[in-house]
Write an enzyme that holds these catalytic residues in place. Sequence first.
Site, PDB file in Angstrom:
ATOM      1  N   TYR A 177     -58.063 -18.856 -79.710  1.00 56.51           N
ATOM      2  CA  TYR A 177     -57.794 -19.459 -81.015  1.00 56.51           C
ATOM      3  C   TYR A 177     -58.598 -20.750 -81.170  1.00 56.51           C
ATOM      4  O   TYR A 177     -58.455 -21.686 -80.370  1.00 56.51           O
ATOM      5  CB  TYR A 177     -56.309 -19.754 -81.198  1.00 56.51           C
ATOM      6  CG  TYR A 177     -55.400 -18.537 -81.186  1.00 56.51           C
ATOM      7  CD1 TYR A 177     -55.908 -17.242 -81.321  1.00 56.51           C
ATOM      8  CD2 TYR A 177     -54.027 -18.676 -81.052  1.00 56.51           C
ATOM      9  CE1 TYR A 177     -55.079 -16.138 -81.310  1.00 56.51           C
ATOM     10  CE2 TYR A 177     -53.174 -17.570 -81.035  1.00 56.51           C
ATOM     11  CZ  TYR A 177     -53.716 -16.310 -81.156  1.00 56.51           C
ATOM     12  OH  TYR A 177     -52.875 -15.215 -81.141  1.00 56.51           O
ATOM     13  N   GLY A 231     -46.436 -18.672 -88.579  1.00 54.97           N
ATOM     14  CA  GLY A 231     -47.377 -19.774 -88.600  1.00 54.97           C
ATOM     15  C   GLY A 231     -47.060 -20.631 -89.807  1.00 54.97           C
ATOM     16  O   GLY A 231     -46.247 -20.263 -90.653  1.00 54.97           O
ATOM     17  N   TRP A 265     -46.560 -10.266 -84.379  1.00 54.14           N
ATOM     18  CA  TRP A 265     -47.340 -11.219 -85.173  1.00 54.14           C
ATOM     19  C   TRP A 265     -47.562 -10.657 -86.573  1.00 54.14           C
ATOM     20  O   TRP A 265     -47.468  -9.464 -86.804  1.00 54.14           O
ATOM     21  CB  TRP A 265     -48.663 -11.574 -84.496  1.00 54.14           C
ATOM     22  CG  TRP A 265     -49.629 -10.465 -84.185  1.00 54.14           C
ATOM     23  CD1 TRP A 265     -49.656  -9.681 -83.079  1.00 54.14           C
ATOM     24  CD2 TRP A 265     -50.750 -10.054 -84.982  1.00 54.14           C
ATOM     25  NE1 TRP A 265     -50.711  -8.798 -83.137  1.00 54.14           N
ATOM     26  CE2 TRP A 265     -51.395  -9.010 -84.283  1.00 54.14           C
ATOM     27  CE3 TRP A 265     -51.272 -10.474 -86.209  1.00 54.14           C
ATOM     28  CZ2 TRP A 265     -52.538  -8.379 -84.773  1.00 54.14           C
ATOM     29  CZ3 TRP A 265     -52.409  -9.835 -86.703  1.00 54.14           C
ATOM     30  CH2 TRP A 265     -53.030  -8.819 -85.986  1.00 54.14           C
ATOM     31  N   PRO A 268     -45.670 -10.948 -89.382  1.00 55.56           N
ATOM     32  CA  PRO A 268     -44.543 -10.267 -90.033  1.00 55.56           C
ATOM     33  C   PRO A 268     -44.588 -10.352 -91.558  1.00 55.56           C
ATOM     34  O   PRO A 268     -43.942  -9.555 -92.241  1.00 55.56           O
ATOM     35  CB  PRO A 268     -43.316 -10.997 -89.472  1.00 55.56           C
ATOM     36  CG  PRO A 268     -43.820 -12.361 -89.111  1.00 55.56           C
ATOM     37  CD  PRO A 268     -45.222 -12.125 -88.612  1.00 55.56           C
ATOM     38  N   ALA A 305     -47.453 -10.087 -93.148  1.00 54.88           N
ATOM     39  CA  ALA A 305     -48.717  -9.414 -93.507  1.00 54.88           C
ATOM     40  C   ALA A 305     -49.720 -10.404 -94.077  1.00 54.88           C
ATOM     41  O   ALA A 305     -50.263 -10.216 -95.176  1.00 54.88           O
ATOM     42  CB  ALA A 305     -48.472  -8.263 -94.477  1.00 54.88           C
ATOM     43  N   LYS A 340     -46.988 -13.598-103.538  1.00 58.81           N
ATOM     44  CA  LYS A 340     -47.780 -14.523-104.359  1.00 58.81           C
ATOM     45  C   LYS A 340     -49.092 -13.919-104.854  1.00 58.81           C
ATOM     46  O   LYS A 340     -49.725 -14.456-105.768  1.00 58.81           O
ATOM     47  CB  LYS A 340     -48.063 -15.808-103.601  1.00 58.81           C
ATOM     48  CG  LYS A 340     -48.953 -15.656-102.375  1.00 58.81           C
ATOM     49  CD  LYS A 340     -49.090 -16.997-101.651  1.00 58.81           C
ATOM     50  CE  LYS A 340     -49.862 -16.872-100.354  1.00 58.81           C
ATOM     51  NZ  LYS A 340     -49.902 -18.169 -99.630  1.00 58.81           N
TER      52      LYS A 340
END
Length: 336
Positions: A54, A285, A205, A207, A209, A216
């Site tokens: 990362y 995140g 990871w 979740p 999408a 939105k």
Amino acid sequence: MEHRHLGSSGLKISEIAYGNWLTHGSQLENEAATACVHAALDAGITTFDTADVYANTAAETVLGEALRGQRRESLEIFTKVYWPTGPGGPNDVGLSRKHIMESVHASLRRLGTEYVDLYQAHRFDTETPLEETIQAFADVVRQGKALYIGVSEWTADQIRAGQALARPLGIPLVSNQPQYSMLWRVIEGEVVPTSRELGLSQIVWSPVAQGVLTGKYLPGQAAPAGSRATDDKGGARMIGRWMRDDVLAAVQGLVPIAAELDLTMAQLAVAWVLQNDNVAAAIIGASRPEQVAENVAAAGVSIPAELMTRIDSVLGQVAETDPARTAQDAPARRPA
């Protein structure tokens, strides 16, 4: 915050984990990243997930600095190894003994800790004998540099082969970290049943999408300014598979279901993956502290069976369920 066992181990982790892929060291300034980590701690999150790749190692450094001063025993810190790091030499990638040993030392230095709670094979390495990889992980555990070993995006057959080698060495695999969401369900057919049988949990990871399940993004309309779909540092590429009008229209069908549960769309998405009893944690995140607080509200939510069925009906035509996608999306060879 609720906690769940990781696989068949005695380790418990927070069912919402904080991850810093695509944010720390790249999209966010360090001060903002630290604020998000502290918001996670304030919300009861104890599990933090990162990887050496990362931001080409910078994310580990940012996370380590953000967690400085916290009681180490009260945290579960996860990282991963496989993808290229550093200058990208021939041994700066993969799951060879050399790369694993060098990478774990570097990760610990960047994270500012003597050990990680979970060390994960970030992908399956087709160019290294599996015996070499598992033996190296066993040595990492015996040296006290990691407490548990997991994998990420391995197929059911790869998990079975890895566990067959790991168990006799006394370091059974305890987890798999796959992509999983209402739109991406490819683990349900093979990976989850195999993991249940062999004592692994999923740490999932994306979740939400990549943000599509927040609702939105609207069909026929441009992506909102400043959203992930407009990010040229990797976000737009990752979210691209979902930016189709049929997907975006179907996602809008979830709005009344979220309202019925008094949840935001993001909370519904996170709560949905946690209904799967093989999921130990959903990784979230954030680019702002308030996003952490919103997502954490999904912890402990129970979605009634009839609403789970409605969700399936709403997304049935656009959700990806083919188990073969795990293997299809995996690197056939180590990336250069």
